[in-house]
Design an enzyme around this catalytic site. Structure first.
Site, PDB file in Angstrom:
ATOM      1  N   ASP A  85       0.869  -1.171   0.000  1.00  0.00           N
ATOM      2  CA  ASP A  85       0.000   0.000   0.000  1.00  0.00           C
ATOM      3  C   ASP A  85       0.908   1.223   0.000  1.00  0.00           C
ATOM      4  O   ASP A  85       1.565   1.525   1.002  1.00  0.00           O
ATOM      5  CB  ASP A  85      -0.903  -0.010   1.239  1.00  0.00           C
ATOM      6  CG  ASP A  85      -1.885   1.157   1.254  1.00  0.00           C
ATOM      7  OD1 ASP A  85      -1.685   2.128   0.499  1.00  0.00           O
ATOM      8  OD2 ASP A  85      -2.845   1.092   2.053  1.00  0.00           O
ATOM      9  N   TYR A 110      -5.809  16.737  -9.443  1.00  0.00           N
ATOM     10  CA  TYR A 110      -4.961  15.697 -10.044  1.00  0.00           C
ATOM     11  C   TYR A 110      -3.865  16.342 -10.890  1.00  0.00           C
ATOM     12  O   TYR A 110      -2.693  15.941 -10.821  1.00  0.00           O
ATOM     13  CB  TYR A 110      -5.827  14.775 -10.907  1.00  0.00           C
ATOM     14  CG  TYR A 110      -5.050  13.843 -11.802  1.00  0.00           C
ATOM     15  CD1 TYR A 110      -4.460  12.689 -11.297  1.00  0.00           C
ATOM     16  CD2 TYR A 110      -4.909  14.109 -13.164  1.00  0.00           C
ATOM     17  CE1 TYR A 110      -3.747  11.830 -12.122  1.00  0.00           C
ATOM     18  CE2 TYR A 110      -4.203  13.258 -13.998  1.00  0.00           C
ATOM     19  CZ  TYR A 110      -3.624  12.119 -13.465  1.00  0.00           C
ATOM     20  OH  TYR A 110      -2.921  11.274 -14.286  1.00  0.00           O
ATOM     21  N   VAL A 126      -5.080   7.442 -22.036  1.00  0.00           N
ATOM     22  CA  VAL A 126      -4.739   6.045 -22.334  1.00  0.00           C
ATOM     23  C   VAL A 126      -5.956   5.186 -22.010  1.00  0.00           C
ATOM     24  O   VAL A 126      -6.618   5.387 -20.988  1.00  0.00           O
ATOM     25  CB  VAL A 126      -3.531   5.560 -21.497  1.00  0.00           C
ATOM     26  CG1 VAL A 126      -3.143   4.138 -21.894  1.00  0.00           C
ATOM     27  CG2 VAL A 126      -2.345   6.502 -21.676  1.00  0.00           C
TER      28      VAL A 126
END
Length: 254
Positions: free
Chosen positions: A65, A161, A196
């Site tokens: 993680d 982001y 993508v």
């Protein structure tokens, strides 16, 4: 790529999408690939597929993680114990939550920072230290960035982001400058794809399948193998060639 046969690469986020494709391609070319993700089972399945295909390399699954530094450090310790260390570090793991700047949840912002910026930086530091202690002076650190690291698109759900990907652009250049100051020949590269065709859009727009499918309507998106090919191109460049940033995107639909 011949000089990389038998050497060790770490690929983060290797269970699906771009990371999985990069990991398999490097195994196909003869590298020992440490593939990490939270979903251990998916990487195990990939490893079995690589073995069945008879590829000369090997994929070694690691459950990690990346939001937990102690798990990253434990993974690097295990790689050191089992495989001596990392020669190539591909920081591929990344995620986006549709959290706008005006109304976004702090938890989503934090998760993006933890994975896209902090985990990348921790893996970079640990990979460099691994190379340095073994006198590996031809290693390579590759950050899978995004075209969002170079431009701000008018989509509110992508703005935070985008900020994390601008950070990746700055971190890669800063890393290159620090390596140069150390007289190191370890190379640092960004690979910045546009859209993508992976699970990325489905995850971003998990509450709106129509938006997810519509994300691919204006452009023919890149495929994960296109990004993997960019990775092998960068790794295969002659030692005197420093490739700073590969920017790539699909073509407009007719």
């Amino acid at each position: 790529m011949e000089r990389w046969r038998g050497r060790v690469a770490l690929v983060t986020g290797a269970s699906v999408g771009i990371g999985a494709t990069i990991a398999v391609e490097l195994v196909r070319l003869g590298m020992k690939v440490m593939g990490c993700a939270r979903d251990f089972g998916k990487i195990q399945k990939l490893a079995a597929e690589c073995q069945s295909a008879g590829y000369p390399g090997v994929l070694v699954p690691f459950k990690c993680d990346l939001t937990k530094e102690e798990e990253i450090l434990a993974m690097f310790a295990a790689i050191k114990e089992q495989h001596k260390g990392v020669d190539v570090c591909i920081n591929n793991a990344g995620l986006a939550h549709p959290e706008t700047l005006l109304n976004g949840k702090s938890s989503g912002w934090k998760n993006m920072m933890d994975v896209n910026v902090l985990a990348l930086s921790i893996c970079t530091r640990e990979a460099y230290q691994s190379m340095k202690e073994r006198n590996v002076d031809d290693g390579h650190i590759i950050n899978i960035n995004s075209m969002c690291g170079h431009r701000v698109v008018p989509k509110a759900v992508l703005h935070f982001y985008t900020a994390t990907k601008y950070a990746v652009t700055a971190l890669t250049e800063g890393l290159r400058q620090e390596l140069r100051a150390e007289n190191s020949h370890i190379r640092a590269t960004c690979i910045s794809p546009g859209l993508v065709e992976t699970e990325f859009a489905l995850r971003l727009y998990s509450n709106s399948p129509d938006k997810a499918s519509g994300a691919y309507s204006a452009y023919k998106p890149l495929e994960a193998i296109d990004v993997a090919n960019a990775v092998t191109y960068v790794l295969g460049a002659p030692a005197h060639v420093q490739i700073g940033d590969v920017q790539m995107q699909g073509t407009e639909q007719a």
